[in-house]
Design an enzyme around this catalytic site. Structure first.
Site, PDB file in Angstrom:
ATOM      1  N   ASP A  12      39.013  44.700  40.827  1.00  0.00           N
ATOM      2  CA  ASP A  12      40.521  45.440  40.298  1.00  0.00           C
ATOM      3  C   ASP A  12      40.666  45.012  38.509  1.00  0.00           C
ATOM      4  O   ASP A  12      41.557  44.384  38.456  1.00  0.00           O
ATOM      5  CB  ASP A  12      41.684  45.274  41.142  1.00  0.00           C
ATOM      6  CG  ASP A  12      42.075  43.681  40.984  1.00  0.00           C
ATOM      7  OD1 ASP A  12      43.245  43.392  41.144  1.00  0.00           O
ATOM      8  OD2 ASP A  12      41.264  42.776  40.760  1.00  0.00           O
ATOM      9  N   ASP A  17      38.583  39.639  36.360  1.00  0.00           N
ATOM     10  CA  ASP A  17      37.490  40.459  37.085  1.00  0.00           C
ATOM     11  C   ASP A  17      36.699  40.837  36.007  1.00  0.00           C
ATOM     12  O   ASP A  17      35.322  40.638  36.104  1.00  0.00           O
ATOM     13  CB  ASP A  17      38.122  41.713  37.414  1.00  0.00           C
ATOM     14  CG  ASP A  17      39.168  41.719  38.718  1.00  0.00           C
ATOM     15  OD1 ASP A  17      40.421  41.235  37.961  1.00  0.00           O
ATOM     16  OD2 ASP A  17      38.921  41.811  39.825  1.00  0.00           O
ATOM     17  N   ASN A  42      45.568  45.115  40.108  1.00  0.00           N
ATOM     18  CA  ASN A  42      45.922  44.439  38.700  1.00  0.00           C
ATOM     19  C   ASN A  42      46.709  45.960  38.174  1.00  0.00           C
ATOM     20  O   ASN A  42      47.798  45.786  37.234  1.00  0.00           O
ATOM     21  CB  ASN A  42      44.948  44.061  37.842  1.00  0.00           C
ATOM     22  CG  ASN A  42      44.646  42.470  38.342  1.00  0.00           C
ATOM     23  OD1 ASN A  42      45.601  41.700  38.697  1.00  0.00           O
ATOM     24  ND2 ASN A  42      43.410  42.311  38.372  1.00  0.00           N
ATOM     25  N   THR A 128      37.239  40.651  44.370  1.00  0.00           N
ATOM     26  CA  THR A 128      37.987  39.756  43.474  1.00  0.00           C
ATOM     27  C   THR A 128      39.370  40.573  43.162  1.00  0.00           C
ATOM     28  O   THR A 128      40.110  40.603  42.358  1.00  0.00           O
ATOM     29  CB  THR A 128      37.438  39.517  42.072  1.00  0.00           C
ATOM     30  OG1 THR A 128      37.342  40.919  41.392  1.00  0.00           O
ATOM     31  CG2 THR A 128      35.805  38.795  42.147  1.00  0.00           C
ATOM     32  N   PHE A 169      48.387  36.710  44.840  1.00  0.00           N
ATOM     33  CA  PHE A 169      48.384  38.356  44.411  1.00  0.00           C
ATOM     34  C   PHE A 169      47.485  38.887  45.459  1.00  0.00           C
ATOM     35  O   PHE A 169      47.963  39.850  46.090  1.00  0.00           O
ATOM     36  CB  PHE A 169      48.188  38.493  43.061  1.00  0.00           C
ATOM     37  CG  PHE A 169      48.066  39.937  42.731  1.00  0.00           C
ATOM     38  CD1 PHE A 169      47.070  40.790  42.935  1.00  0.00           C
ATOM     39  CD2 PHE A 169      49.322  40.521  42.277  1.00  0.00           C
ATOM     40  CE1 PHE A 169      47.054  42.066  42.592  1.00  0.00           C
ATOM     41  CE2 PHE A 169      49.372  41.877  41.982  1.00  0.00           C
ATOM     42  CZ  PHE A 169      48.196  42.527  42.369  1.00  0.00           C
ATOM     43  N   ASN A 170      46.119  38.712  45.422  1.00  0.00           N
ATOM     44  CA  ASN A 170      45.171  39.402  46.214  1.00  0.00           C
ATOM     45  C   ASN A 170      45.359  39.391  47.826  1.00  0.00           C
ATOM     46  O   ASN A 170      45.316  40.664  48.475  1.00  0.00           O
ATOM     47  CB  ASN A 170      43.746  39.024  45.980  1.00  0.00           C
ATOM     48  CG  ASN A 170      43.278  39.274  44.830  1.00  0.00           C
ATOM     49  OD1 ASN A 170      43.884  40.268  43.892  1.00  0.00           O
ATOM     50  ND2 ASN A 170      42.301  38.360  44.236  1.00  0.00           N
ATOM     51  N   HIS A 242      40.497  33.148  37.291  1.00  0.00           N
ATOM     52  CA  HIS A 242      40.398  33.216  38.555  1.00  0.00           C
ATOM     53  C   HIS A 242      38.949  33.726  39.278  1.00  0.00           C
ATOM     54  O   HIS A 242      38.288  32.902  39.917  1.00  0.00           O
ATOM     55  CB  HIS A 242      41.460  33.591  39.521  1.00  0.00           C
ATOM     56  CG  HIS A 242      42.818  33.168  39.103  1.00  0.00           C
ATOM     57  ND1 HIS A 242      43.480  32.278  39.709  1.00  0.00           N
ATOM     58  CD2 HIS A 242      43.887  34.125  38.278  1.00  0.00           C
ATOM     59  CE1 HIS A 242      44.543  32.138  39.312  1.00  0.00           C
ATOM     60  NE2 HIS A 242      44.851  32.881  38.265  1.00  0.00           N
ATOM     61  N   ASP A 243      38.787  34.965  38.896  1.00  0.00           N
ATOM     62  CA  ASP A 243      37.826  35.846  39.395  1.00  0.00           C
ATOM     63  C   ASP A 243      36.268  35.182  39.014  1.00  0.00           C
ATOM     64  O   ASP A 243      35.161  35.284  39.765  1.00  0.00           O
ATOM     65  CB  ASP A 243      37.797  37.204  39.353  1.00  0.00           C
ATOM     66  CG  ASP A 243      39.129  37.644  39.873  1.00  0.00           C
ATOM     67  OD1 ASP A 243      39.477  38.913  39.334  1.00  0.00           O
ATOM     68  OD2 ASP A 243      39.554  37.300  40.670  1.00  0.00           O
TER      69      ASP A 243
HETATM   70  O1  RIB Z   1      45.988  36.060  41.770  1.00  0.00           O
HETATM   71  C1  RIB Z   1      44.642  35.972  40.905  1.00  0.00           C
HETATM   72  C2  RIB Z   1      44.127  37.342  41.464  1.00  0.00           C
HETATM   73  O2  RIB Z   1      44.883  38.562  41.225  1.00  0.00           O
HETATM   74  C3  RIB Z   1      42.712  37.681  40.321  1.00  0.00           C
HETATM   75  O3  RIB Z   1      41.986  38.457  41.187  1.00  0.00           O
HETATM   76  C4  RIB Z   1      43.517  38.555  39.629  1.00  0.00           C
HETATM   77  O4  RIB Z   1      42.390  39.505  38.916  1.00  0.00           O
HETATM   78  C5  RIB Z   1      44.461  39.449  40.442  1.00  0.00           C
HETATM   79  O5  RIB Z   1      43.624  40.537  41.045  1.00  0.00           O
HETATM   80 CA    CA Z   2      41.144  40.649  40.578  1.00  0.00          CA
END
Ligand code: RIB
Ligand code: CA
Length: 319
Positions: A12, A17, A42, A128, A169-170, A242-243
Site C-alpha cells: 500500500d 513500502d 496508507n 506490507t 496499522f496493517n 517498517h516495510d
Molecule cells: O504500521 C506500519 C505499517 O502500516 C507499514 O506497512 C506502513 O506502510 C503502514 O502500511
Molecule cells: Ca505498508
C-alpha cells in the site's frame, strides 16, 4: 541466477513500502519479482496503485502491477494520510508513467502468477499492507498453498502497537484477513513493531540522502524526511522504515533475531481490536509453530544495508 527467490509483493505504497521495493529492486541477484499487487491502506486503492506503477518505472522494474482490495473484508477502509501525505509518498513527486495495472483483480492475478510457475518452483509472498488480498487468495484459491514457500509480512507486534497501544496499522485495518493468514498453517515471518522499532533512519541520514544528486537517494531521503516530520515521528530521532524489514530479513537474516510462537489476532471491536496475541509463555501448548516472530535487529546493520541498497540502485540506473 539459480538462488533467486520468486517474489510477489502486496503493498500500500506508502513511504516505507517504497523503501522496501527499492531494496528489492536493488537486489535482482536475490529477488525475481513476479509482480506487485496493491491494497488500500496508507492511501486509497487508486492512489496506492498509481504509486506502485510510478515506483516500478522509477526503480527500473519491468513487473506487472495488479490492483487489489478497495476495502477490508468486513470493516470500513482507513487511510494514514497524516503519516504518508496526500499522495501517499510523503508528497514527493515521483515521475508520472503511462503504465497501467494489468488487472483490477489482484487475487486472480496472484493465483495466476503462482500457478503459472514452472513445476517445482515456489513463491515468497511479501505483504506490507493490510492482508485482505492475501487472505482472499488463500481462501478462494487454496491450491496455491503448496506453491507458497513462506509469507514474510510487515504487521503486528508481540508487545507493541501504533494505531492503538496494542495494535499495528496493517492488522488493525483488517483483523479478519490477518487472522486467516496467521491461522493458515503456512510458514509466516512476522516483521512486527518489536523488530521494526530497530529499523530506523535518523534525521542526518535522511538529510544526506535527500541532499544527494542521485534520483533514488533524493526521492527516498525526501520521503523519509516527510515521515520524520509527520505526527508519528515529529519529536523522535528516527523514523521506522517498517516495510523494508521484510526484504532486508530475506537478504540478511543474520542481523535479525526471532522466536517461533503461536500468533492469533483479536477480531473483536473492543479496545484490543487487531492485537496480534503472540504466545511466548514457556508453558504454552506444545506444537509446531508456523510463525517466526522477529523481535530484534542490529539497527546499525539495518541502516547500513538500507542505504547501501539505495546507492546500489542509483548506480545501476545511472548505468
Ligand atoms: O504500521 C506500519 C505499517 O502500516 C507499514 O506497512 C506502513 O506502510 C503502514 O502500511
Ligand atoms: Ca505498508
Amino acid at each position: 541466477m539459480e538462488n533467486r527467490r520468486n517474489i510477489l509483493m502486496d503493498c500500500d505504497p506508502g513511504i516505507d513500502d517504497a523503501a522496501a521495493l527499492c531494496v528489492a529492486a536493488a537486489h535482482p541477484e536475490a529477488f525475481r519479482i513476479l509482480g506487485i499487487s496493491t491494497v488500500a491502506g496508507n492511501q486509497t486503492i487508486e492512489t496506492v496503485t498509481e504509486n506502485a506503477l510510478r515506483l516500478t518505472q522509477f526503480f527500473g522494474l519491468d513487473v506487472p502491477v495488479a490492483q487489489g482490495a478497495k476495502v477490508p473484508l468486513t470493516r470500513p477502509a482507513k487511510t494514514a494520510a497524516d503519516i504518508h501525505g496526500k499522495n501517499g509518498l510523503g508528497d514527493v513527486e515521483i515521475p508520472k508513467t503511462d503504465r497501467k495495472a494489468v488487472s483490477d483483480n489482484a487475487v486472480v492475478f496472484l493465483r495466476d502468477q503462482i500457478m503459472g510457475l514452472p513445476k517445482g518452483e515456489r513463491v515468497t509472498l511479501v505483504p506490507t499492507g493490510p492482508l485482505t488480498n492475501i487472505a482472499l487468495l488463500l481462501k478462494v484459491f487454496p491450491e496455491v498453498r503448496e506453491r507458497v514457500e513462506e509469507i514474510v509480512l510487515m504487521g503486528g507486534g508481540a508487545c507493541k502497537g501504533n494505531v492503538t497501544p496494542v495494535s499495528e496499522f496493517n492488522i488493525f485495518a483488517d483483523p479478519e484477513a490477518a487472522s486467516i493468514v496467521f491461522e493458515s498453517g503456512l510458514p509466516v515471518v512476522m516483521c512486527g513493531l518489536d523488530v521494526t522499532g530497530k529499523c530506523g533512519v535518523d534525521r542526518e541520514t535522511a538529510k544526506e540522502l535527500a541532499g544527494s544528486g542521485k534520483k533514488i537517494a533524493r526521492a527516498v531521503g525526501s520521503m523519509i524526511q516527510f515521515y520524520l516530520n509527520s505526527p508519528a515521528y515529529r519529536n523522535r530521532p528516527a523514523a521506522y522504515v517498517h516495510d523494508a524489514a521484510t526484504f532486508l530479513y530475506l537478504l540478511h537474516p543474520e542481523i535479525f533475531r526471532g522466536e517461533r510462537m503461536p500468533v492469533s489476532v483479536d477480531c473483536s471491536d473492543g479496545i484490543t481490536r487487531g492485537m496480534t496475541i503472540c504466545d511466548a509463555r514457556p508453558t504454552r501448548p506444545e506444537g509446531e509453530y508456523h510463525t517466526l516472530v522477529l523481535l530484534d535487529a542490529d539497527e546499525k546493520k539495518f541502516l547500513e544495508y538500507l542505504v547501501e541498497a539505495v546507492h546500489m540502485l542509483d548506480a545501476r540506473l545511472d548505468g
